[in-house]
Design a protein around this motif. Structure first.
Motif, PDB file in Angstrom:
ATOM      1  N   TYR A  66      42.477  33.340  44.644  1.00 25.50           N
ATOM      2  CA  TYR A  66      42.254  34.269  43.603  1.00 25.50           C
ATOM      3  C   TYR A  66      42.982  35.750  43.895  1.00 25.50           C
ATOM      4  O   TYR A  66      43.582  36.275  43.019  1.00 25.50           O
ATOM      5  N   LEU A  67      42.711  36.170  45.091  1.00 31.73           N
ATOM      6  CA  LEU A  67      43.470  37.373  45.551  1.00 31.73           C
ATOM      7  C   LEU A  67      45.133  37.402  45.516  1.00 31.73           C
ATOM      8  O   LEU A  67      45.494  38.416  45.018  1.00 31.73           O
ATOM      9  N   VAL A  68      45.631  36.226  45.855  1.00 25.50           N
ATOM     10  CA  VAL A  68      47.024  36.210  45.837  1.00 25.50           C
ATOM     11  C   VAL A  68      47.456  36.078  44.297  1.00 25.50           C
ATOM     12  O   VAL A  68      48.405  36.727  44.076  1.00 25.50           O
ATOM     13  N   ASN A  69      47.310  35.309  43.435  1.00 26.10           N
ATOM     14  CA  ASN A  69      47.546  34.982  42.303  1.00 26.10           C
ATOM     15  C   ASN A  69      46.457  35.163  41.055  1.00 26.10           C
ATOM     16  O   ASN A  69      46.882  35.135  39.783  1.00 26.10           O
ATOM     17  N   GLY A  70      45.448  35.038  41.353  1.00 24.07           N
ATOM     18  CA  GLY A  70      44.394  35.307  40.109  1.00 24.07           C
ATOM     19  C   GLY A  70      44.213  33.892  39.328  1.00 24.07           C
ATOM     20  O   GLY A  70      43.729  34.183  38.214  1.00 24.07           O
ATOM     21  N   GLN A  71      44.712  32.880  39.792  1.00 27.44           N
ATOM     22  CA  GLN A  71      44.541  31.698  38.898  1.00 27.44           C
ATOM     23  C   GLN A  71      43.673  30.638  39.275  1.00 27.44           C
ATOM     24  O   GLN A  71      43.458  29.572  38.779  1.00 27.44           O
ATOM     25  N   GLY A 124      33.300  31.019  36.942  1.00 29.03           N
ATOM     26  CA  GLY A 124      34.259  32.098  36.600  1.00 29.03           C
ATOM     27  C   GLY A 124      34.105  32.737  35.352  1.00 29.03           C
ATOM     28  O   GLY A 124      33.358  32.266  34.338  1.00 29.03           O
ATOM     29  N   PRO A 125      34.867  33.718  34.895  1.00 30.22           N
ATOM     30  CA  PRO A 125      34.851  34.477  33.627  1.00 30.22           C
ATOM     31  C   PRO A 125      35.207  33.319  32.410  1.00 30.22           C
ATOM     32  O   PRO A 125      35.856  32.341  32.843  1.00 30.22           O
ATOM     33  N   ALA A 126      35.051  33.653  31.260  1.00 35.62           N
ATOM     34  CA  ALA A 126      35.345  32.804  30.076  1.00 35.62           C
ATOM     35  C   ALA A 126      36.812  32.627  30.272  1.00 35.62           C
ATOM     36  O   ALA A 126      37.792  33.316  30.398  1.00 35.62           O
ATOM     37  N   ALA A 127      37.151  31.280  29.569  1.00 38.19           N
ATOM     38  CA  ALA A 127      38.641  30.946  29.817  1.00 38.19           C
ATOM     39  C   ALA A 127      39.548  31.789  28.708  1.00 38.19           C
ATOM     40  O   ALA A 127      40.930  31.940  29.111  1.00 38.19           O
ATOM     41  N   ASP A 128      38.979  32.404  27.784  1.00 36.36           N
ATOM     42  CA  ASP A 128      39.770  33.034  26.901  1.00 36.36           C
ATOM     43  C   ASP A 128      39.874  34.558  27.472  1.00 36.36           C
ATOM     44  O   ASP A 128      40.806  35.527  26.816  1.00 36.36           O
ATOM     45  N   ALA A 129      39.263  34.918  28.407  1.00 36.24           N
ATOM     46  CA  ALA A 129      39.309  36.398  29.066  1.00 36.24           C
ATOM     47  C   ALA A 129      39.526  36.257  30.415  1.00 36.24           C
ATOM     48  O   ALA A 129      38.591  36.519  31.324  1.00 36.24           O
ATOM     49  N   PRO A 130      40.634  35.917  31.205  1.00 35.41           N
ATOM     50  CA  PRO A 130      40.909  35.844  32.604  1.00 35.41           C
ATOM     51  C   PRO A 130      40.664  37.180  33.271  1.00 35.41           C
ATOM     52  O   PRO A 130      41.279  38.268  32.650  1.00 35.41           O
ATOM     53  N   VAL A 131      40.018  37.086  34.464  1.00 34.43           N
ATOM     54  CA  VAL A 131      39.931  38.188  34.916  1.00 34.43           C
ATOM     55  C   VAL A 131      40.964  38.353  36.279  1.00 34.43           C
ATOM     56  O   VAL A 131      41.317  37.180  36.937  1.00 34.43           O
ATOM     57  N   SER A 132      41.858  39.086  36.365  1.00 31.25           N
ATOM     58  CA  SER A 132      43.111  39.129  37.559  1.00 31.25           C
ATOM     59  C   SER A 132      42.581  40.427  38.414  1.00 31.25           C
ATOM     60  O   SER A 132      42.000  41.074  38.366  1.00 31.25           O
ATOM     61  N   PRO A 133      43.012  39.972  39.716  1.00 31.48           N
ATOM     62  CA  PRO A 133      42.643  41.048  40.771  1.00 31.48           C
ATOM     63  C   PRO A 133      43.492  42.341  40.607  1.00 31.48           C
ATOM     64  O   PRO A 133      44.632  42.368  39.954  1.00 31.48           O
ATOM     65  N   ALA A 134      42.933  43.436  41.027  1.00 30.68           N
ATOM     66  CA  ALA A 134      43.499  44.690  40.858  1.00 30.68           C
ATOM     67  C   ALA A 134      44.633  44.598  41.324  1.00 30.68           C
ATOM     68  O   ALA A 134      44.996  44.622  42.465  1.00 30.68           O
ATOM     69  N   PRO A 135      45.719  45.271  40.971  1.00 26.57           N
ATOM     70  CA  PRO A 135      47.201  45.528  41.505  1.00 26.57           C
ATOM     71  C   PRO A 135      47.109  46.228  42.812  1.00 26.57           C
ATOM     72  O   PRO A 135      46.312  47.523  42.759  1.00 26.57           O
ATOM     73  N   ALA A 136      47.736  45.956  43.792  1.00 28.04           N
ATOM     74  CA  ALA A 136      47.734  46.636  45.194  1.00 28.04           C
ATOM     75  C   ALA A 136      48.384  48.214  44.753  1.00 28.04           C
ATOM     76  O   ALA A 136      49.412  48.231  44.172  1.00 28.04           O
ATOM     77  N   VAL A 137      47.949  48.948  45.450  1.00 26.25           N
ATOM     78  CA  VAL A 137      48.592  50.423  45.068  1.00 26.25           C
ATOM     79  C   VAL A 137      49.244  50.811  46.572  1.00 26.25           C
ATOM     80  O   VAL A 137      48.860  50.557  47.444  1.00 26.25           O
TER      81      VAL A 137
END
Length: 137
Positions: A66-71, A124-137
């Motif tokens: 999840y942290l690498v690709n959010g999938q 996990g979250p609903a299929a129509d609203a995927p949650v991705s990890p925040a981009p690294a700064v």
């Protein structure tokens, strides 16, 4: 010379007695929640934290994906362990698995967005609203 040696021994004994008398008392028997049983069984107690840590160890593959690709979906048991770990335990316990506090916050956000167990299909979250990890700064 005998008097001088006796005087030195007497000074040494007085110093030892003074240090023993001034030592702080380590017993906390009068304070509620400071017994071993209370710490182990209480909210956020050691047993609960170690159990959550052990559960997180079993789902680190899902978390890393999840942290690498959010999938990937993180199951409800892992989310429950993450909630316990990030809200009730010491922050350093999560870092003992190699996760930063920022990654812990990202995972907690994912799990907070997840439906409650039994309220929807899958985890996990609903299929129509995927949650991705925040981009690294």
């Amino acid at each position: 010379m005998g008097v001088r040696e006796l005087f030195n021994v007497l000074v040494l004994v007085c110093c030892l007695l003074a240090s023993v008398a001034s030592a702080r008392q380590l017993s906390s028997s009068g304070k509620p929640g400071h017994t071993l049983v209370a710490r182990l069984n209480g909210n956020g107690g050691l047993a609960e934290c170690w159990s959550a840590l052990n559960e997180l160890k079993s789902c680190t593959d899902e978390i890393i994906l999840y942290l690498v690709n959010g999938q990937t979906d993180i199951d409800s048991e892992c989310c429950g362990a993450m909630e316990i770990m990030t809200r009730n335990c010491w922050p350093t316990m999560l870092t003992s698995l190699g996760f930063t506090s920022e990654e812990g916050n990202i995972l907690r956000g994912y799990c907070d967005a997840s439906p409650a167990p039994g309220s929807g299909s899958g985890s996990g979250p609903a299929a129509d609203a995927p949650v991705s990890p925040a981009p690294a700064v």
